[in-house]
Scaffold this motif. Sequence first.
Motif, PDB file in Angstrom:
ATOM      1  N   SER A  80       0.861  -1.178   0.000  1.00 44.03           N
ATOM      2  CA  SER A  80       0.000   0.000   0.000  1.00 44.03           C
ATOM      3  C   SER A  80       0.901   1.233   0.000  1.00 44.03           C
ATOM      4  O   SER A  80       2.097   1.155   0.286  1.00 44.03           O
ATOM      5  CB  SER A  80      -0.880   0.008   1.245  1.00 44.03           C
ATOM      6  N   CYS A  99       4.725  -9.122   7.156  1.00 42.37           N
ATOM      7  CA  CYS A  99       3.565  -9.415   8.002  1.00 42.37           C
ATOM      8  C   CYS A  99       2.383  -8.503   7.687  1.00 42.37           C
ATOM      9  O   CYS A  99       1.258  -8.775   8.100  1.00 42.37           O
ATOM     10  CB  CYS A  99       3.930  -9.349   9.475  1.00 42.37           C
ATOM     11  N   ALA A 100       2.609  -7.419   6.940  1.00 37.51           N
ATOM     12  CA  ALA A 100       1.514  -6.524   6.556  1.00 37.51           C
ATOM     13  C   ALA A 100       0.667  -7.110   5.426  1.00 37.51           C
ATOM     14  O   ALA A 100      -0.413  -6.615   5.149  1.00 37.51           O
ATOM     15  CB  ALA A 100       2.069  -5.172   6.133  1.00 37.51           C
ATOM     16  N   PHE A 101       1.159  -8.155   4.783  1.00 41.93           N
ATOM     17  CA  PHE A 101       0.428  -8.807   3.708  1.00 41.93           C
ATOM     18  C   PHE A 101      -0.334  -9.985   4.301  1.00 41.93           C
ATOM     19  O   PHE A 101       0.253 -10.846   4.962  1.00 41.93           O
ATOM     20  CB  PHE A 101       1.387  -9.284   2.611  1.00 41.93           C
ATOM     21  N   GLU A 102      -1.615 -10.038   4.062  1.00 43.95           N
ATOM     22  CA  GLU A 102      -2.494 -11.006   4.717  1.00 43.95           C
ATOM     23  C   GLU A 102      -2.009 -12.448   4.602  1.00 43.95           C
ATOM     24  O   GLU A 102      -2.053 -13.197   5.562  1.00 43.95           O
ATOM     25  CB  GLU A 102      -3.904 -10.897   4.139  1.00 43.95           C
ATOM     26  N   ARG A 103      -1.515 -12.818   3.457  1.00 44.98           N
ATOM     27  CA  ARG A 103      -1.116 -14.222   3.291  1.00 44.98           C
ATOM     28  C   ARG A 103       0.162 -14.572   4.063  1.00 44.98           C
ATOM     29  O   ARG A 103       0.519 -15.731   4.175  1.00 44.98           O
ATOM     30  CB  ARG A 103      -0.985 -14.578   1.820  1.00 44.98           C
ATOM     31  N   TYR A 104       0.872 -13.565   4.582  1.00 45.01           N
ATOM     32  CA  TYR A 104       2.120 -13.812   5.297  1.00 45.01           C
ATOM     33  C   TYR A 104       2.106 -13.265   6.720  1.00 45.01           C
ATOM     34  O   TYR A 104       3.143 -12.954   7.281  1.00 45.01           O
ATOM     35  CB  TYR A 104       3.293 -13.192   4.546  1.00 45.01           C
ATOM     36  N   ASP A 105       0.949 -13.157   7.332  1.00 44.94           N
ATOM     37  CA  ASP A 105       0.889 -12.535   8.653  1.00 44.94           C
ATOM     38  C   ASP A 105       0.894 -13.526   9.815  1.00 44.94           C
ATOM     39  O   ASP A 105       0.659 -13.156  10.940  1.00 44.94           O
ATOM     40  CB  ASP A 105      -0.318 -11.596   8.758  1.00 44.94           C
TER      41      ASP A 105
END
Length: 138
Positions: A80, A99-105
Motif C-alpha cells: 500500500s 507481516c503486513a500482507f495477509e497471506r504472510y501474517d
Amino acid sequence: MLFVLVPYRDREYHLQCLLRSTLEPLQRTEGVHVVICEQAGGDKKFNRGRVLNAGVLHVLSRGAGVHDEVLFHDVDLEPSRGLLGAYTQMTGEVVHFGCAFERYDGDSYFGGVLRMRISTFLAVGGYPSTFWGWGGED
C-alpha cells in the motif's frame, strides 16, 4: 544507503507491476538503489535464497558497506502507499514488512519483504541455499 533486492525468475507480469507501483518510486528516493536479482533460466528450480545471497555479494562488490541496509522484496507483493513510505523510514533494526500482507501474517513466516543491515544479514549467514522451488526458505 538502502539496497532493494528483488529475487526474480519468469514472473514478467509481477515484475512490471512491481516496477510501476513500488520500485520506480523507491528509486527516486535519495540513497535507494534497486537491484533485480535474476536467476538465469535452465532446468533447475528457483532458489530464492541463493539469488538473494548473490544480490548481497553484488552490492558489497559495488561499494555497499556493512552498515548499509538491504530490503528483500518478493516480486509478487505490492505494498500500500503507506507501507511503501515506511520502507525508507524504518532503519537500524530488522523489520518484517511481510507481516503486513495477509497471506504472510502468521507466526511461522518471516519473509516476503524484510529490511535489515547488511552486517546483520552476514552475521546470520544469509539465506539458506538448500531450498529449491518457490517458498520454504523464509
